[in-house]
Design a protein around this motif. Structure first.
Motif, PDB file in Angstrom:
ATOM      1  N   ASP A 135       0.993 -16.068  -4.846  1.00  6.45           N
ATOM      2  CA  ASP A 135       1.308 -15.088  -3.917  1.00  6.45           C
ATOM      3  C   ASP A 135       1.767 -13.778  -4.378  1.00  6.45           C
ATOM      4  N   ILE A 136       1.143 -12.845  -4.099  1.00  4.70           N
ATOM      5  CA  ILE A 136       1.310 -11.509  -4.882  1.00  4.70           C
ATOM      6  C   ILE A 136       2.434 -10.650  -4.063  1.00  4.70           C
ATOM      7  N   ARG A 137       3.479 -10.263  -4.926  1.00  6.81           N
ATOM      8  CA  ARG A 137       4.557  -9.505  -4.237  1.00  6.81           C
ATOM      9  C   ARG A 137       4.884  -8.411  -5.151  1.00  6.81           C
ATOM     10  N   GLY A 138       5.452  -7.360  -4.610  1.00  4.90           N
ATOM     11  CA  GLY A 138       6.046  -6.205  -5.240  1.00  4.90           C
ATOM     12  C   GLY A 138       5.019  -5.378  -6.269  1.00  4.90           C
ATOM     13  N   ILE A 139       3.941  -5.228  -5.766  1.00  9.96           N
ATOM     14  CA  ILE A 139       3.063  -4.587  -6.628  1.00  9.96           C
ATOM     15  C   ILE A 139       3.533  -3.163  -6.648  1.00  9.96           C
ATOM     16  N   ASP A 140       3.525  -2.225  -7.716  1.00 11.61           N
ATOM     17  CA  ASP A 140       4.039  -0.985  -7.781  1.00 11.61           C
ATOM     18  C   ASP A 140       2.969  -0.055  -6.989  1.00 11.61           C
ATOM     19  N   ALA A 141       3.387   0.573  -6.209  1.00 13.70           N
ATOM     20  CA  ALA A 141       2.635   1.488  -5.317  1.00 13.70           C
ATOM     21  C   ALA A 141       3.394   2.665  -5.073  1.00 13.70           C
ATOM     22  N   ALA A 142       2.481   3.807  -4.814  1.00  8.42           N
ATOM     23  CA  ALA A 142       2.993   5.077  -4.151  1.00  8.42           C
ATOM     24  C   ALA A 142       2.223   5.603  -3.126  1.00  8.42           C
ATOM     25  N   ALA A 143       2.383   6.595  -2.329  1.00  8.35           N
ATOM     26  CA  ALA A 143       1.776   7.162  -1.363  1.00  8.35           C
ATOM     27  C   ALA A 143       1.497   8.571  -1.212  1.00  8.35           C
ATOM     28  N   VAL A 144       0.749   8.984  -0.427  1.00  5.37           N
ATOM     29  CA  VAL A 144       0.531  10.631  -0.016  1.00  5.37           C
ATOM     30  C   VAL A 144       0.503  10.396   1.507  1.00  5.37           C
ATOM     31  N   ASP A 145       1.610  10.877   2.319  1.00  6.86           N
ATOM     32  CA  ASP A 145       1.548  11.148   3.602  1.00  6.86           C
ATOM     33  C   ASP A 145       1.355  12.549   3.881  1.00  6.86           C
ATOM     34  N   GLN A 146       0.025  12.904   4.253  1.00  7.21           N
ATOM     35  CA  GLN A 146      -0.346  14.249   4.677  1.00  7.21           C
ATOM     36  C   GLN A 146      -0.115  14.540   6.079  1.00  7.21           C
ATOM     37  N   GLY A 176      -2.238   2.881  -4.467  1.00  8.23           N
ATOM     38  CA  GLY A 176      -1.903   4.215  -3.957  1.00  8.23           C
ATOM     39  C   GLY A 176      -2.510   4.125  -2.376  1.00  8.23           C
ATOM     40  N   ILE A 177      -1.622   4.636  -1.677  1.00  9.97           N
ATOM     41  CA  ILE A 177      -1.986   4.822  -0.176  1.00  9.97           C
ATOM     42  C   ILE A 177      -2.004   6.252   0.212  1.00  9.97           C
ATOM     43  N   VAL A 178      -3.167   6.590   0.869  1.00  5.27           N
ATOM     44  CA  VAL A 178      -3.504   8.070   1.217  1.00  5.27           C
ATOM     45  C   VAL A 178      -3.560   8.094   2.742  1.00  5.27           C
ATOM     46  N   ILE A 179      -2.692   8.710   3.482  1.00  6.28           N
ATOM     47  CA  ILE A 179      -2.785   8.902   4.830  1.00  6.28           C
ATOM     48  C   ILE A 179      -3.074  10.534   4.969  1.00  6.28           C
ATOM     49  N   PRO A 180      -4.419  10.683   5.581  1.00  4.22           N
ATOM     50  CA  PRO A 180      -4.902  12.006   5.796  1.00  4.22           C
ATOM     51  C   PRO A 180      -4.087  12.827   6.673  1.00  4.22           C
ATOM     52  N   ALA A 181      -4.417  14.200   6.837  1.00  5.34           N
ATOM     53  CA  ALA A 181      -3.793  15.150   7.857  1.00  5.34           C
ATOM     54  C   ALA A 181      -4.280  14.467   9.234  1.00  5.34           C
ATOM     55  N   ASP A 182      -5.416  14.111   9.322  1.00  2.00           N
ATOM     56  CA  ASP A 182      -5.948  13.933  10.707  1.00  2.00           C
ATOM     57  C   ASP A 182      -5.661  12.517  10.859  1.00  2.00           C
ATOM     58  N   ASP A 207     -12.971   6.608  14.770  1.00  2.00           N
ATOM     59  CA  ASP A 207     -14.404   6.992  14.050  1.00  2.00           C
ATOM     60  C   ASP A 207     -14.487   6.832  12.674  1.00  2.00           C
ATOM     61  N   ALA A 208     -13.393   6.381  12.228  1.00  2.00           N
ATOM     62  CA  ALA A 208     -13.226   6.414  10.589  1.00  2.00           C
ATOM     63  C   ALA A 208     -12.096   5.802  10.409  1.00  2.00           C
ATOM     64  N   PRO A 209     -11.725   5.213   8.992  1.00  2.00           N
ATOM     65  CA  PRO A 209     -10.435   4.400   8.772  1.00  2.00           C
ATOM     66  C   PRO A 209      -9.350   5.495   8.557  1.00  2.00           C
ATOM     67  N   ALA A 210      -8.294   5.104   9.503  1.00  2.00           N
ATOM     68  CA  ALA A 210      -7.194   5.887   9.461  1.00  2.00           C
ATOM     69  C   ALA A 210      -6.456   6.219   8.078  1.00  2.00           C
ATOM     70  N   LEU A 211      -6.550   5.321   7.222  1.00  2.00           N
ATOM     71  CA  LEU A 211      -5.981   5.531   5.931  1.00  2.00           C
ATOM     72  C   LEU A 211      -6.652   4.979   4.836  1.00  2.00           C
ATOM     73  N   GLN A 212      -6.477   5.224   3.598  1.00  2.00           N
ATOM     74  CA  GLN A 212      -7.082   4.997   2.372  1.00  2.00           C
ATOM     75  C   GLN A 212      -6.250   4.189   1.419  1.00  2.00           C
ATOM     76  N   VAL A 213      -6.548   2.999   0.787  1.00  2.00           N
ATOM     77  CA  VAL A 213      -5.823   2.447  -0.299  1.00  2.00           C
ATOM     78  C   VAL A 213      -6.712   2.481  -1.372  1.00  2.00           C
ATOM     79  N   MET A 214      -6.106   3.178  -2.584  1.00  2.00           N
ATOM     80  CA  MET A 214      -6.564   3.156  -3.811  1.00  2.00           C
ATOM     81  C   MET A 214      -5.937   1.891  -4.675  1.00  2.00           C
ATOM     82  N   VAL A 215      -7.279   1.307  -5.578  1.00  2.00           N
ATOM     83  CA  VAL A 215      -6.844   0.248  -6.137  1.00  2.00           C
ATOM     84  C   VAL A 215      -7.166   0.305  -7.543  1.00  2.00           C
ATOM     85  N   ASP A 216      -6.348  -0.199  -8.492  1.00  2.00           N
ATOM     86  CA  ASP A 216      -6.474  -0.509  -9.902  1.00  2.00           C
ATOM     87  C   ASP A 216      -7.495  -1.645  -9.940  1.00  2.00           C
ATOM     88  N   GLY A 217      -8.803  -1.301 -10.087  1.00  2.00           N
ATOM     89  CA  GLY A 217      -9.874  -2.566 -10.236  1.00  2.00           C
ATOM     90  C   GLY A 217      -9.640  -3.370 -11.498  1.00  2.00           C
TER      91      GLY A 217
END
Length: 360
Positions: free
Chosen positions: A45-56, A99-105, A114-124
């Motif tokens: 069970d994955i817990r506490g992954i280091d993350a940050a966000a951009v809330d535009q 990383g979590i990106v929430i766009p201005a729209d 009509d499009a995903p509401a937000l984007q999650v960037m992942v360290d692959g």
């Protein structure tokens, strides 16, 4: 078959085992310690992954979306970035894994769908982080139908999600640990069993000279092994090397020295080559299981994470994946580079002092 003679032989072996305190202790201690340690530490069970966000968007609903994601416990938000580009740079440097990106729209996307509401960037470069991102992607936003795919996952550094890209860099650490610790672990023991240690004591050789003399040949062997794995990884599995080769070999050299010093330390503790092999195996399992190579580091309890931090393979796995897969430099991972150097230095000093006692 004479049962009396058979019983006499069995009794002799048991008495000899009782006199061999180290082997007797390992028979009981190894399964007990490993069961307790790994039973608590290994957690998928994955817990506490280091993350940050951009809330535009900066709306009540966007803040609620971030709070909902953080409430799952899968991620631990460590602040806000200024832009998606900064999030990507933090991922490359290893400061965050997601990383979590929430766009201005954001509000318009939620309403029109009509499009995903937000984007999650992942360290692959870490498969466990990929799994966490997929888990977040299935989570519906508050007040939005579950059928709407609200989260888009962008997988950096391994967009095809190929397993060898994740495993081959880590296998460098596994192979070096498995071979070098065992080879050097038997070095002094073999000298003692052959009677050569007494001859070394009679010479003016110093503990440092003896330690380095035992270590240096295996440094070359370790570097050859690194080269073989890199070549095969590139030619057979198409594993990229995005960073500088010099930095790959620098990290590998520190890791090799740490493993060789650990092997020399084991050779000063063991009385026979069999005991040295047992001790080498005992140190090998925690490194492969707690380093993040097989099981997610973020899923471990804090006590297991603290233990993992004193293992050289934990820091090497982070360094080698960062350099090879993310194109990061050693300057981007100063804490892991320093930790690996300190561990190597401490092990060398301790093993040399143990050799001094043997020589005295």
């Amino acid at each position: 078959m004479n049962l009396t003679r058979l019983f006499a032989i069995v009794l002799k072996e048991l008495r000899q085992l009782r006199r061999d305190r180290l082997t007797f202790a390992m028979i009981l201690g190894i399964p007990t310690l490993q069961l307790l340690l790994f039973g608590f530490a290994i957690n998928l069970d994955i817990r506490g992954i280091d993350a940050a966000a951009v809330d535009q968007a900066q709306t009540a609903r966007s803040r609620e979306a971030l709070a909902t994601m953080a409430a799952t416990g899968v991620i631990a938000l460590h602040g806000q970035a200024d832009s998606p580009a900064q999030l990507q740079e933090w991922i490359r440097q290893g400061r965050i894994s997601l990383g979590i990106v929430i766009p201005a729209d954001f509000e318009r996307r939620v309403e029109t769908r009509d499009a995903p509401a937000l984007q999650v960037m992942v360290d692959g470069s870490d498969q466990s982080v990929q799994a966490a991102a997929r888990q977040l992607a299935t989570m519906p936003l508050a007040g939005v139908a579950a059928s709407y795919q609200s989260v888009e996952v962008v997988n950096f550094y391994n967009p095809e999600r190929r397993a060898p890209v994740n495993t081959v860099p880590g296998l460098i650490g596994v192979i070096l640990t498995m071979t070098l610790v065992m080879f050097t672990g038997m070095a002094l023991v073999r000298e003692r069993e052959r009677g050569n240690l007494e001859m070394l004591i009679a010479t003016p050789v110093s503990p440092w000279e003896l330690t380095l003399g035992k270590v240096l040949p295996f440094v070359g062997i370790g570097l050859v092994q690194v080269t073989v794995v890199l070549l095969l990884g590139k030619l057979v599995f198409a594993v990229p090397i995005r960073g500088h080769l010099l930095e790959v070999y620098t990290a590998a050299l520190l890791f090799i020295l740490a493993n060789l010093a650990l092997g020399i330390l084991i050779s000063t503790l063991a009385k026979t080559q069999f005991q040295s092999m047992q001790l080498a195996f005992f140190t090998f399992l925690p490194q492969i299981l707690l380093s993040g190579f097989m099981f997610p580091y973020a899923g471990m309890p804090k006590a297991a994470q603290w233990l993992a931090e004193i293992l050289p393979m934990t820091h090497f796995i982070r360094l080698i994946r960062a350099i090879m897969l993310r194109g990061a430099g050693l300057q981007d991972m100063p804490n892991d580079l320093l930790a690996l150097g300190v561990i190597a230095a401490v092990l060398l000093i301790v093993s040399t002092r143990r050799i001094r006692k043997k020589l005295d």
